[in-house]
Design a protein around this motif. Structure first.
Motif, PDB file in Angstrom:
ATOM      1  N   GLU A  29       0.843  -1.191   0.000  1.00 43.93           N
ATOM      2  CA  GLU A  29       0.000   0.000   0.000  1.00 43.93           C
ATOM      3  C   GLU A  29       0.879   1.241   0.000  1.00 43.93           C
ATOM      4  O   GLU A  29       1.830   1.346   0.752  1.00 43.93           O
ATOM      5  N   PHE A  30       0.523   2.200  -0.836  1.00 40.51           N
ATOM      6  CA  PHE A  30       1.301   3.417  -1.002  1.00 40.51           C
ATOM      7  C   PHE A  30       1.004   4.396   0.119  1.00 40.51           C
ATOM      8  O   PHE A  30      -0.158   4.652   0.425  1.00 40.51           O
ATOM      9  N   LYS A  31       2.024   4.963   0.735  1.00 41.50           N
ATOM     10  CA  LYS A  31       1.850   5.994   1.754  1.00 41.50           C
ATOM     11  C   LYS A  31       2.070   7.355   1.107  1.00 41.50           C
ATOM     12  O   LYS A  31       3.084   7.585   0.471  1.00 41.50           O
ATOM     13  N   TYR A  32       1.100   8.239   1.252  1.00 43.10           N
ATOM     14  CA  TYR A  32       1.181   9.568   0.658  1.00 43.10           C
ATOM     15  C   TYR A  32       1.922  10.544   1.555  1.00 43.10           C
ATOM     16  O   TYR A  32       2.601  11.437   1.067  1.00 43.10           O
ATOM     17  N   LEU A  33       1.767  10.409   2.864  1.00 48.17           N
ATOM     18  CA  LEU A  33       2.336  11.359   3.808  1.00 48.17           C
ATOM     19  C   LEU A  33       3.383  10.702   4.686  1.00 48.17           C
ATOM     20  O   LEU A  33       3.150   9.630   5.237  1.00 48.17           O
ATOM     21  N   ILE A  34       4.510  11.374   4.811  1.00 46.58           N
ATOM     22  CA  ILE A  34       5.564  10.936   5.710  1.00 46.58           C
ATOM     23  C   ILE A  34       5.746  12.071   6.713  1.00 46.58           C
ATOM     24  O   ILE A  34       6.249  13.145   6.363  1.00 46.58           O
ATOM     25  N   PRO A  35       5.265  11.883   7.957  1.00 50.47           N
ATOM     26  CA  PRO A  35       5.304  12.980   8.936  1.00 50.47           C
ATOM     27  C   PRO A  35       6.724  13.300   9.386  1.00 50.47           C
ATOM     28  O   PRO A  35       7.562  12.408   9.534  1.00 50.47           O
ATOM     29  N   ARG A  67      -4.820  18.761  -2.610  1.00 58.28           N
ATOM     30  CA  ARG A  67      -5.940  18.993  -3.530  1.00 58.28           C
ATOM     31  C   ARG A  67      -5.690  18.294  -4.875  1.00 58.28           C
ATOM     32  O   ARG A  67      -6.591  17.688  -5.457  1.00 58.28           O
ATOM     33  N   VAL A  68      -4.454  18.360  -5.378  1.00 56.96           N
ATOM     34  CA  VAL A  68      -4.097  17.696  -6.644  1.00 56.96           C
ATOM     35  C   VAL A  68      -4.299  16.189  -6.516  1.00 56.96           C
ATOM     36  O   VAL A  68      -4.868  15.550  -7.400  1.00 56.96           O
ATOM     37  N   LEU A  69      -3.832  15.627  -5.397  1.00 54.99           N
ATOM     38  CA  LEU A  69      -3.983  14.189  -5.186  1.00 54.99           C
ATOM     39  C   LEU A  69      -5.449  13.797  -5.027  1.00 54.99           C
ATOM     40  O   LEU A  69      -5.885  12.773  -5.554  1.00 54.99           O
ATOM     41  N   ALA A  70      -6.209  14.610  -4.309  1.00 57.33           N
ATOM     42  CA  ALA A  70      -7.638  14.327  -4.114  1.00 57.33           C
ATOM     43  C   ALA A  70      -8.374  14.381  -5.446  1.00 57.33           C
ATOM     44  O   ALA A  70      -9.246  13.546  -5.722  1.00 57.33           O
ATOM     45  N   ALA A  71      -8.039  15.341  -6.286  1.00 56.61           N
ATOM     46  CA  ALA A  71      -8.677  15.470  -7.595  1.00 56.61           C
ATOM     47  C   ALA A  71      -8.346  14.272  -8.486  1.00 56.61           C
ATOM     48  O   ALA A  71      -9.124  13.916  -9.370  1.00 56.61           O
ATOM     49  N   ALA A  72      -7.206  13.637  -8.236  1.00 54.65           N
ATOM     50  CA  ALA A  72      -6.801  12.465  -9.014  1.00 54.65           C
ATOM     51  C   ALA A  72      -7.432  11.183  -8.477  1.00 54.65           C
ATOM     52  O   ALA A  72      -7.131  10.097  -8.961  1.00 54.65           O
ATOM     53  N   GLY A  73      -8.310  11.306  -7.463  1.00 52.31           N
ATOM     54  CA  GLY A  73      -9.029  10.149  -6.949  1.00 52.31           C
ATOM     55  C   GLY A  73      -8.450   9.509  -5.707  1.00 52.31           C
ATOM     56  O   GLY A  73      -8.825   8.399  -5.345  1.00 52.31           O
ATOM     57  N   LYS A  77      -8.176   7.738   0.525  1.00 47.40           N
ATOM     58  CA  LYS A  77      -6.965   7.130   1.081  1.00 47.40           C
ATOM     59  C   LYS A  77      -6.156   8.148   1.885  1.00 47.40           C
ATOM     60  O   LYS A  77      -5.631   7.838   2.942  1.00 47.40           O
ATOM     61  N   ILE A  78      -6.068   9.371   1.379  1.00 42.67           N
ATOM     62  CA  ILE A  78      -5.304  10.406   2.083  1.00 42.67           C
ATOM     63  C   ILE A  78      -5.986  10.756   3.398  1.00 42.67           C
ATOM     64  O   ILE A  78      -5.334  10.887   4.432  1.00 42.67           O
ATOM     65  N   ARG A  79      -7.305  10.888   3.363  1.00 40.02           N
ATOM     66  CA  ARG A  79      -8.038  11.222   4.585  1.00 40.02           C
ATOM     67  C   ARG A  79      -7.884  10.100   5.615  1.00 40.02           C
ATOM     68  O   ARG A  79      -7.682  10.366   6.798  1.00 40.02           O
ATOM     69  N   ALA A  80      -7.955   8.848   5.175  1.00 40.79           N
ATOM     70  CA  ALA A  80      -7.757   7.716   6.081  1.00 40.79           C
ATOM     71  C   ALA A  80      -6.335   7.727   6.648  1.00 40.79           C
ATOM     72  O   ALA A  80      -6.126   7.423   7.835  1.00 40.79           O
ATOM     73  N   GLU A  81      -5.380   8.097   5.825  1.00 42.53           N
ATOM     74  CA  GLU A  81      -3.992   8.159   6.286  1.00 42.53           C
ATOM     75  C   GLU A  81      -3.805   9.262   7.333  1.00 42.53           C
ATOM     76  O   GLU A  81      -3.121   9.064   8.337  1.00 42.53           O
ATOM     77  N   PHE A 107     -11.454  17.632   0.123  1.00 43.67           N
ATOM     78  CA  PHE A 107     -11.981  16.277   0.026  1.00 43.67           C
ATOM     79  C   PHE A 107     -13.353  16.203  -0.629  1.00 43.67           C
ATOM     80  O   PHE A 107     -13.922  15.125  -0.768  1.00 43.67           O
ATOM     81  N   GLU A 108     -13.906  17.331  -1.044  1.00 43.80           N
ATOM     82  CA  GLU A 108     -15.219  17.320  -1.675  1.00 43.80           C
ATOM     83  C   GLU A 108     -15.116  16.813  -3.111  1.00 43.80           C
ATOM     84  O   GLU A 108     -14.217  17.194  -3.840  1.00 43.80           O
ATOM     85  N   ALA A 109     -16.057  15.967  -3.468  1.00 44.94           N
ATOM     86  CA  ALA A 109     -16.021  15.377  -4.816  1.00 44.94           C
ATOM     87  C   ALA A 109     -16.637  16.281  -5.849  1.00 44.94           C
ATOM     88  O   ALA A 109     -17.424  17.114  -5.605  1.00 44.94           O
TER      89      ALA A 109
END
Length: 109
Positions: A29-35, A67-73, A77-81, A107-109
């Motif tokens: 599974e891909f991780k988008y955020l690395i704190p 926003r760019v990642l959210a727009a790409a679908g 996953k980002i919100r869950a992360e 996060f709005e569609a």
């Protein structure tokens, strides 16, 4: 028992296996955020362009990158992360980061 693979090939396989236990990829599974820095900064890994940005989590650039990642679908996953980071590190302000992203309409569609 002799091996038919070269020393270089075996070293390459070992090097690839060494990185599997890290925070970046868990069970494929891909991780988008690395704190970083207690949630004040983060590396944002962008699948759409293959780049990783080092950003302040309270910056406009961070909001735009998400926003760019959210727009790409990738919004769910980002919100869950982010929720997972908040659960794992409750004092690092990930709840405030999520609130800021929601208020910005990321996060709005």
């Amino acid at each position: 028992m002799a091996s038919n693979t070269s020393k270089t090939a075996r070293a390459s396989v070992r090097a690839g296996q060494a990185g599997q236990g890290g925070a970046l990829s868990v069970l494929g599974e891909f991780k988008y955020l690395i704190p970083l820095n207690g949630g004040k900064h983060a590396y944002v890994r962008n699948l759409t362009n293959g780049k990783t940005a080092h950003l302040r989590t309270d910056s406009e650039a961070f909001v735009e990158e998400i926003r760019v990642l959210a727009a790409a679908g990738h919004a769910a996953k980002i919100r869950a992360e982010i929720n997972g980071l908040n659960a794992a590190h409750p004092g690092d302000g990930w709840d405030a980061t999520e609130k800021r992203l929601v208020e910005a309409g990321v996060f709005e569609a």
